[in-house]
Design a protein around this motif. Structure first.
Motif, PDB file in Angstrom:
ATOM      1  N   TYR A   1       0.800  -1.230   0.000  1.00 30.50           N
ATOM      2  CA  TYR A   1       0.000   0.000   0.000  1.00 30.50           C
ATOM      3  C   TYR A   1       0.827   1.272   0.000  1.00 30.50           C
ATOM      4  O   TYR A   1       0.281   2.360  -0.132  1.00 30.50           O
ATOM      5  N   GLU A   2       2.148   1.168   0.133  1.00 31.09           N
ATOM      6  CA  GLU A   2       2.970   2.365   0.222  1.00 31.09           C
ATOM      7  C   GLU A   2       3.040   3.127  -1.093  1.00 31.09           C
ATOM      8  O   GLU A   2       3.465   4.286  -1.111  1.00 31.09           O
ATOM      9  N   GLY A   3       2.619   2.506  -2.196  1.00 33.12           N
ATOM     10  CA  GLY A   3       2.578   3.223  -3.476  1.00 33.12           C
ATOM     11  C   GLY A   3       1.352   4.087  -3.625  1.00 33.12           C
ATOM     12  O   GLY A   3       1.226   4.845  -4.596  1.00 33.12           O
ATOM     13  N   LEU A   4       0.418   3.979  -2.680  1.00 25.71           N
ATOM     14  CA  LEU A   4      -0.799   4.785  -2.712  1.00 25.71           C
ATOM     15  C   LEU A   4      -0.629   5.967  -1.758  1.00 25.71           C
ATOM     16  O   LEU A   4      -0.312   5.780  -0.580  1.00 25.71           O
ATOM     17  N   ALA A   5      -0.821   7.179  -2.264  1.00 26.71           N
ATOM     18  CA  ALA A   5      -0.609   8.373  -1.453  1.00 26.71           C
ATOM     19  C   ALA A   5      -1.757   8.618  -0.497  1.00 26.71           C
ATOM     20  O   ALA A   5      -1.553   8.994   0.661  1.00 26.71           O
ATOM     21  N   LYS A   6      -2.981   8.405  -0.958  1.00 28.51           N
ATOM     22  CA  LYS A   6      -4.122   8.728  -0.098  1.00 28.51           C
ATOM     23  C   LYS A   6      -5.396   8.107  -0.649  1.00 28.51           C
ATOM     24  O   LYS A   6      -5.479   7.720  -1.818  1.00 28.51           O
ATOM     25  N   ALA A   7      -6.375   8.023   0.239  1.00 30.64           N
ATOM     26  CA  ALA A   7      -7.730   7.625  -0.140  1.00 30.64           C
ATOM     27  C   ALA A   7      -8.636   8.799   0.218  1.00 30.64           C
ATOM     28  O   ALA A   7      -8.599   9.293   1.347  1.00 30.64           O
ATOM     29  N   GLU A   8      -9.422   9.243  -0.729  1.00 37.20           N
ATOM     30  CA  GLU A   8     -10.285  10.405  -0.513  1.00 37.20           C
ATOM     31  C   GLU A   8     -11.755  10.012  -0.632  1.00 37.20           C
ATOM     32  O   GLU A   8     -12.143   9.303  -1.572  1.00 37.20           O
ATOM     33  N   VAL A   9     -12.535  10.515   0.297  1.00 43.76           N
ATOM     34  CA  VAL A   9     -13.977  10.308   0.227  1.00 43.76           C
ATOM     35  C   VAL A   9     -14.576  11.354  -0.705  1.00 43.76           C
ATOM     36  O   VAL A   9     -14.487  12.556  -0.433  1.00 43.76           O
TER      37      VAL A   9
ATOM     38  N   THR B   1     -18.525   6.867  -2.855  1.00 42.31           N
ATOM     39  CA  THR B   1     -17.462   6.978  -3.861  1.00 42.31           C
ATOM     40  C   THR B   1     -16.138   7.253  -3.160  1.00 42.31           C
ATOM     41  O   THR B   1     -16.035   8.184  -2.353  1.00 42.31           O
ATOM     42  N   ILE B   2     -15.139   6.446  -3.479  1.00 42.90           N
ATOM     43  CA  ILE B   2     -13.824   6.595  -2.854  1.00 42.90           C
ATOM     44  C   ILE B   2     -12.773   6.656  -3.965  1.00 42.90           C
ATOM     45  O   ILE B   2     -12.852   5.912  -4.938  1.00 42.90           O
ATOM     46  N   LYS B   3     -11.822   7.569  -3.803  1.00 43.10           N
ATOM     47  CA  LYS B   3     -10.782   7.726  -4.819  1.00 43.10           C
ATOM     48  C   LYS B   3      -9.411   7.523  -4.193  1.00 43.10           C
ATOM     49  O   LYS B   3      -9.081   8.148  -3.197  1.00 43.10           O
ATOM     50  N   PHE B   4      -8.624   6.630  -4.799  1.00 40.22           N
ATOM     51  CA  PHE B   4      -7.240   6.402  -4.370  1.00 40.22           C
ATOM     52  C   PHE B   4      -6.318   7.121  -5.350  1.00 40.22           C
ATOM     53  O   PHE B   4      -6.503   7.040  -6.566  1.00 40.22           O
ATOM     54  N   THR B   5      -5.320   7.808  -4.809  1.00 38.07           N
ATOM     55  CA  THR B   5      -4.321   8.464  -5.648  1.00 38.07           C
ATOM     56  C   THR B   5      -2.965   7.827  -5.379  1.00 38.07           C
ATOM     57  O   THR B   5      -2.552   7.709  -4.218  1.00 38.07           O
ATOM     58  N   ALA B   6      -2.317   7.419  -6.458  1.00 41.85           N
ATOM     59  CA  ALA B   6      -1.011   6.758  -6.315  1.00 41.85           C
ATOM     60  C   ALA B   6       0.109   7.778  -6.345  1.00 41.85           C
ATOM     61  O   ALA B   6       0.009   8.812  -7.008  1.00 41.85           O
TER      62      ALA B   6
ATOM     63  N   ASP C   1      13.045  -2.292  -5.784  1.00 35.70           N
ATOM     64  CA  ASP C   1      12.450  -0.955  -5.858  1.00 35.70           C
ATOM     65  C   ASP C   1      12.266  -0.516  -7.310  1.00 35.70           C
ATOM     66  O   ASP C   1      11.244   0.083  -7.670  1.00 35.70           O
ATOM     67  N   ASP C   2      13.254  -0.795  -8.140  1.00 33.61           N
ATOM     68  CA  ASP C   2      13.169  -0.422  -9.556  1.00 33.61           C
ATOM     69  C   ASP C   2      12.074  -1.215 -10.269  1.00 33.61           C
ATOM     70  O   ASP C   2      11.303  -0.670 -11.057  1.00 33.61           O
ATOM     71  N   ALA C   3      12.007  -2.506  -9.993  1.00 38.61           N
ATOM     72  CA  ALA C   3      11.046  -3.366 -10.692  1.00 38.61           C
ATOM     73  C   ALA C   3       9.610  -2.982 -10.354  1.00 38.61           C
ATOM     74  O   ALA C   3       8.721  -3.043 -11.206  1.00 38.61           O
ATOM     75  N   ARG C   4       9.392  -2.577  -9.114  1.00 34.52           N
ATOM     76  CA  ARG C   4       8.014  -2.281  -8.690  1.00 34.52           C
ATOM     77  C   ARG C   4       7.394  -1.116  -9.459  1.00 34.52           C
ATOM     78  O   ARG C   4       6.180  -1.048  -9.625  1.00 34.52           O
ATOM     79  N   VAL C   5       8.210  -0.197  -9.916  1.00 36.16           N
ATOM     80  CA  VAL C   5       7.660   0.967 -10.625  1.00 36.16           C
ATOM     81  C   VAL C   5       7.950   0.901 -12.125  1.00 36.16           C
ATOM     82  O   VAL C   5       7.822   1.906 -12.828  1.00 36.16           O
ATOM     83  N   GLU C   6       8.343  -0.257 -12.613  1.00 31.16           N
ATOM     84  CA  GLU C   6       8.567  -0.439 -14.043  1.00 31.16           C
ATOM     85  C   GLU C   6       7.232  -0.807 -14.709  1.00 31.16           C
ATOM     86  O   GLU C   6       6.715  -1.910 -14.508  1.00 31.16           O
TER      87      GLU C   6
END
Length: 541
Positions: free
Chosen positions: A135-143, A148-153, A474-479
Motif C-alpha cells: 500500500y505504500e505506493g498509494l498516497a491517499k484515499a479520498e472520500v 465513492t472513494i478515490k485512491f491516488t497513487a 524498488d526499480d522493478a516495482r515501478v517499471e
C-alpha cells in the motif's frame, strides 16, 4: 511474519489447463453445514494484525474487498464496488460502492469505512508492517461522497490498483479504537457472505450465512456461497484429519502427496470420501528452511550454500513425494515466467565440505563436530531447527543425519503453532522451516525479501539484507513495462537464489485434496483455484 503470499494465488503458468472451463452452478442447492479442517488454530482473526494462513482462511469467508478476481478467467469482477474507473495515467482509481452493502452489525458500508481501512494500515499502533509494502505506493484515499472513494497513487507501482481493489474493508465504528480492537482476537466484523458466529479456543470456529449480504441476490454471485453454515476444525495431525474424513466428519481436506498415495486406499475412499489429483494454473507453494541472519553462524554465504548442498531433496522427493514434486530453485514458482531458470542446488556433500572448509569450519579435534575459532573463542557447529508440524518431521530427521555425517549438530525442536509463530515474529530462533504460498500471478518480492521487511511483524523474519536486491526490487516495482519488469525480477530472484537465505525445498506439480460424497461441485478445479466457494450440499437421498 505474514502469509499474504499464501493468500493471493494465481499465475499465468505453463501448466496444463483443464480442457473445458469450469463454471459455477447457478442452480446449486442452498443449505447444509460445510465442515473443513483449517489445519491449525489462528492466534487471532483480527483483519489487520493477523499474520497467518489460518486467519486468512476465516477472513476469506467473512470479509471482502472492493473487487475480486474471477476463479476461471482471472478478470476483475465487482464486489463491494459495483464499478470502478482508472485514470489514463494509471495513478487514480475511483470505486463506486454498492448502496445496499452493510456490515454484519447492519450498519452501511461507506466510503469513510474504505478510507479508514486504508489509513489503518499505516497506523503505527497496528504494527502492520506485513501489509505496508503493498500500500505504500498509494498516497491517499479520498472520500468523494458516501459511496465513492478515490485512491491516488504516488508512483507507478504495478500493483497499486490491485492493492486498492483488494483492500479488506472493515467498519470504522468498530475498529477505530485501536487498543480496544487489538483485543478482538476472536471477533471479526466485516461485510462478507458469512458471519463469524463462534470461536471456541482449541475446538472450532463456526460461521453462518449472512442473510443481509448484498450478493445473495446478485447475478454475478449466483451459485456461490451455498452453505448455510461452515464449521472449521483445527486438526494438526494428518492421521487424525484422515480418520475424521473417513468417518464423514469433514467435507473437505487438503492431502499431502504421501497421504494421497498411501493412506487413502480402500473403503470408504472412493465411496463416501473422494480424493482428487488435479492441475490448475495457480502458482504452487514452496517449503524452506530459513537461516536467521541475526546469528553469526549463518552470515557466511559459503555456510548457507553448504547447508543447502547437504539437504538430500532428490531422495526426499523420491521417498516421500513419489517424484511428483519439482526441486525448488529459488523464491518464485519454478514454472513462473518470473523464474530465472537457475539450477536447483543438488545434494553434494563433497561440495558442502569444500565450502565449509572455505568458511573456516574444520574438525581439528576429531570429535565429529566442526569447529571454528573466532576472536579467540572456539565455537562448534551446532544449531536448532524449529518446526510446527510433526507430519514432515521425517524430512528433518533425514537432514539431521546427513548434517551429522558432515560434522554439523542440528537439534530438532517441535513447537505448537502459536509458540512457534511467537518465536518467528520475535526473530528468536536459529533456523526455521515453514512454507510460502505460490503468491500472485505477478509476484512482488518486497514483502519477504526487501530489507525494510526485516522488522518486528515483518515477513522478512530471517532478516535477509542485500542492498543490491533492495534496489532491483524498488526499480522493478515501478517499471510499467511488463517485459522489462520480468527481466528485473528475474535478476532479483537469481541473486536471492545465489545468496541461499533459505534452503529451498519443493514446488508441487499437482493439487491433492478430498471431499465427502455428499458435496456437489461444478468440477474438480477452476483454472486458478479449486473453488470451494462454488460447492454445495447434495440433497438427502
Amino acid at each position: 511474519m505474514n502469509m499474504k503470499g499464501i493468500l493471493a494465488l494465481l499465475l499465468s503458468s505453463a501448466l496444463t489447463a483443464p480442457a473445458f472451463a469450469t463454471a459455477p452452478n447457478a442452480s446449486a442447492p442452498k443449505g447444509g453445514n460445510f465442515v473443513i479442517n483449517l489445519g491449525g488454530e489462528p492466534p487471532t482473526v483480527h483483519p489487520i494484525t493477523s499474520t497467518d494462513a489460518y486467519s486468512r482462511d476465516v477472513q476469506n469467508y467473512v470479509c471482502e474487498g472492493l473487487v475480486t478476481r474471477d476463479s476461471e478467467t482471472y478478470d476483475w469482477k465487482p464486489r463491494l464496488a459495483e464499478k470502478w474507473e482508472i485514470s489514463k495515467d494509471n495513478k487514480t482509481f475511483t470505486f463506486f460502492l454498492r448502496k445496499n452493502a452493510v456490515f454484519h452489525d447492519g450498519k452501511p458500508v461507506t466510503a469513510e469505512d474504505v478510507k479508514f481501512s486504508f489509513d489503518a494500515i499505516f497506523e503505527p499502533k497496528y504494527e502492520a508492517a506485513h501489509l505496508r509494502p503493498y500500500y505504500e505506493g498509494l498516497a491517499k484515499a479520498e472520500v468523494i461522497d458516501a459511496h465513492t472513494i478515490k485512491f491516488t497513487a504516488k508512483d507507478l507501482y504495478f500493483k497499486n490498483f490491485e492493492s486498492a481493489a483488494t483492500l479488506t474493508v472493515i467498519p470504522k465504528h468498530v475498529y477505530s479504537d485501536v487498543e480496544k480492537s487489538k483485543k478482538m482476537n476472536r471477533q471479526l466484523i466485516c461485510s462478507g457472505p458469512y458471519v463469524l458466529q463462534k470461536f471456541d479456543r482449541g475446538q472450532l470456529i463456526t460461521l453462518k450465512k449472512n442473510d443481509k449480504w448484498w450478493g445473495n441476490n446478485d447475478a454475478v454471485y449466483k451459485g456461490t456461497y451455498n452453505f448455510d453454515s461452515i464449521t472449521m476444525r483445527f486438526y494438526k495431525d494428518e492421521n487424525v484429519q484422515l480418520e475424521r474424513a473417513k468417518k464423514g466428519e469433514l467435507d473437505y481436506i487438503d492431502l499431502r502427496i504421501e497421504a494421497f498415495m498411501k493412506k487413502t486406499e480402500g473403503a470408504p475412499w472412493g465411496k463416501t470420501v473422494l480424493k482428487h489429483k488435479v492441475q490448475n494454473s495457480a502458482p504452487k507453494s514452496y517449503g524452506f528452511i530459513g537461516w536467521n541472519f541475526r546469528k553469526e553462524l549463518f552470515q557466511d554465504k559459503n555456510v548457507r550454500v553448504a547447508l543447502a548442498h547437504l539437504l538430500n531433496r532428490e531422495e526426499m522427493n523420491k521417498k516421500f513425494r513419489y517424484g511428483m514434486s519439482d526441486l525448488a530453485n529459488g523464491a518464485v514458482y519454478i514454472r513462473s515466467e518470473f523464474n530465472p531458470g537457475n539450477k536447483a542446488l543438488e545434494f553434494n556433500p563433497k561440495k558442502a565440505q569444500e565450502l565449509l572448509g572455505k568458511a573456516g569450519w574444520t574438525d581439528t579435534d576429531k570429535n565429529g563436530v566442526l569447529e571454528k575459532t573466532a576472536g579467540g573463542k572456539k565455537q562448534e557447529f551446532k544449531f536448532t531447527l524449529i518446526y510446527p508440524n510433526k507430519d514432515v518431521e521425517k524430512y528433518w530427521t533425514m537432514y539431521r543425519e546427513d548434517l551429522k555425517k558432515a560434522g554439523i549438530d542440528m537439534e530438532l525442536k517441535y513447537l505448537e503453532w502459536n509458540s512457534f509463530l511467537k518465536l518467528v515474529d520475535e526473530g528468536n530462533f536459529d533456523a526455521v522451516t515453514m512454507a510460502w504460498g505460490g503468491g500472485s500471478v505477478e509476484p512482488d518480492p518486497k514483502q519477504i525479501w526487501h530489507s525494510s521487511g526485516a522488522v518486528a511483524g515483518g515477513s522478512n523474519f530471517i532478516a535477509y539484507k542485500n542492498p543490491e536486491v533492495d534496489k532491483l526490487i524498488d526499480d522493478a516495482r515501478v517499471e510499467p513495462n511488463k517485459a522489462k519488469r520480468i527481466a528485473k525480477l528475474k535478476e532479483v530472484y537469481k541473486k536471492i537464489a545465489e545468496d541461499a537465505p533459505y534452503a529451498f525445498l519443493f514446488n508441487d506439480r499437482y493439487v491433492f485434496y478430498a471431499n465427502s460424497s455428499r458435496i456437489g461441485t461444478p468440477g474438480e478445479t477452476f483454472k486458478y483455484e479449486i473453488g470451494t466457494d462454488y460447492w454445495w450440499m447434495k440433497p438427502a437421498q
